[in-house]
Design an enzyme around this catalytic site. Structure first.
Site: not given
Ligand SMILES: Nc1ncnc2[nH]cnc12
Ligand SMILES: CSC[C@H]1O[C@H](OP(=O)(O)O)[C@H](O)[C@@H]1O
Length: 289
Positions: A209, A211
């Protein structure tokens, strides 16, 4: 000569290692407590491989609840010399897109309250974390990814947050502005403990992703992360199989000296060491004690 044993820690969405043959399960009793699960010990090609799902099967353990010391101690007891950490992560860069594998080479530790050393009062040690990833192991991972035509980028900084909540928008922008590349919740203290145990460590950070900094993406949602992580898992299994099949029988000396990290690191002289702690250090530090 040290026989090479490849360890694999599976992260979110990776609770098994397809391709592992002649598998037996072993529950290792660690003086540091209970590992996340039984070790799955087998081979891929001629290479001995040991698999451990970091969160346990059924994803029972949260990032803060994982007993990282027990996990690394158990892997050391199983003879692991080289450890590949598979991890889902968020990305701070447009060009690091979901589905891409990033071979990070640096970590920033923003965790708190986790037991992050095997050493302490009664036996003090300071190992170097300047270069936390084994360059030779990383080069082999890169070659395996390329051979399998898996999209991969070399280098990058993984910031490890405590979690379990994802970052706020302000935190996400801050990490991005600091030049960090990806974020997760588990590689610290795992990488520190592997170093103390003289196990060569390398992470395959599998982007799931963007974030929450990204203007075109909503807040991170577990369902979306897991959907990408599951798709990543099949690729990760292919990569690990190739890596294992091409792995040398003998452990290659680590250019970052990860396999000799304890040499000169223990500062407490023998007569001042605590026998109870020394007993617990039998596996991780036995080579130098
Ligand atoms: N955006 C994210 N922040 C922290 N841990 C994660 N693991 C997968 N995506 C994450
Ligand atoms: C399920 S999203 C958050 C979760 O995923 C990552 O875990 P892992 O590194 O074990 O793949 C992240 O660190 C969080 O623990």
């Amino acid at each position: 000569m040290t026989k090479a044993v490849l360890g694999v820690i599976g992260g979110s969405g990776v609770y098994d290692l397809p391709g592992l043959e002649d598998v037996r399960e072993e529950r290792i009793d660690s003086p540091w407590g209970a590992p996340s699960d039984a070790l799955r010990i087998g081979r891929i090609g001629e290479t001995p491989v040991v698999f451990l799902p970091r969160h346990g099967r059924g994803h029972r353990l949260s990032p803060s609840g994982i007993n990282y010391r027990a996990n690394i101690d158990a892997l050391k007891r199983a003879g692991v010399t080289d450890l590949v950490a598979l991890s889902a992560c968020g990305s701070f860069r447009q060009e690091l897109y979901p589905g891409l594998f990033v071979l990070v080479d640096q970590f920033v530790d923003r965790t708190h309250g986790r037991a992050s050393s095997f050493f302490g009062d009664g036996c003090v040690a300071h190992v170097s974390m300047a270069h936390p990833v084994g360059p030779a192991l990383q080069a082999r991972i890169l070659a395996a990814a390329e051979a399998e035509e898996i999209a991969v980028r070399k280098n990058g900084t993984y910031v490890c947050m405590e979690g379990p909540q994802f970052s706020s928008y302000a935190e996400s922008l801050t990490y991005k502005s600091l030049g960090y590349d990806v974020i997760g919740m588990t590689n610290m203290p795992e990488a520190k403990l592997a170093r103390e145990a003289e196990i060569t460590y390398a992470t395959i950070a599998m982007v799931t992703d963007f974030d929450c900094w990204h203007p075109e993406h909503d807040a991170v949602e577990v369902s979306a992360v897991i959907a990408v992580a599951r798709a990543n898992a099949a690729k990760a299994a292919r990569l690990v199989s190739r890596l294992a099949r091409d792995f040398p029988a003998e452990h290659e000396p680590c250019p970052a000296r990860s396999d000799r990290a304890l040499e000169g690191a223990i500062i407490t002289p023998p007569e001042h060491r605590d026998p109870a702690l020394m007993a617990k250090l039998d596996a991780v530090a036995g080579r130098v004690l």
